[in-house]
Design a protein around this motif. Structure first.
Motif: not given
Length: 136
Positions: A87, A93, A104, A106-108, A110-111, A114-115
């Motif tokens: 994250a 990525h 996995r 997650l770009p910041k 993020f919800a 989603d995390l």
């Protein structure tokens, strides 16, 4: 009256490497409420000490921290077969080493949902076999 933890760690221990002083505690609180026993680290060395002390179900990594990157930590997690989520707000990525692009991402920003979903999915999927991505 004995102390009763309102959020028991039903999903196991989770390592979070996050050096943002505001985001780290927020992630810890949210993931604790999601049922994890969360170990928050702001540096690579703190994270490694948690790994040697406690078996982890999974990890969440900020790829680039102020005191170094998470690459060697991710290598260690991979070798120990501990799934992880990246994250990060500082790398894309596609900028991760190929051997970690299975994780996995997650770009910041993020919800939070989603995390939690990404952590659960990473635990369900696990860690790919040695030799990935050549095995693809």
């Amino acid at each position: 009256m004995p102390y009763c933890d309102p959020f028991p760690a039903v999903h196991g221990s989770l390592l979070v490497l996050e050096d943002d002083d505001e985001l780290g505690p927020l992630l810890k609180d949210v993931l604790t409420m999601a049922g994890y026993d969360v170990f928050l680290a702001s540096t690579h060395s703190e994270a490694m000490s948690h790994l040697t002390d406690t078996p982890m179900a999974a990890a969440v990594l900020e790829w680039s921290t102020q005191k170094g990157g998470a690459g060697t930590l991710a290598d260690h997690l991979f070798a120990q077969r501990i799934p992880y989520v990246v994250a990060s707000g500082s790398v894309a990525h596609c900028m991760l080493p190929v051997c970690h692009q299975w994780a996995r991402f997650l770009p910041k920003p993020f919800a939070i949902t989603d995390l939690i979903t990404a952590v659960e999915a990473s635990r369900d999927f696990g860690v790919p076999v040695e030799g990935w991505p050549a095995a693809r």
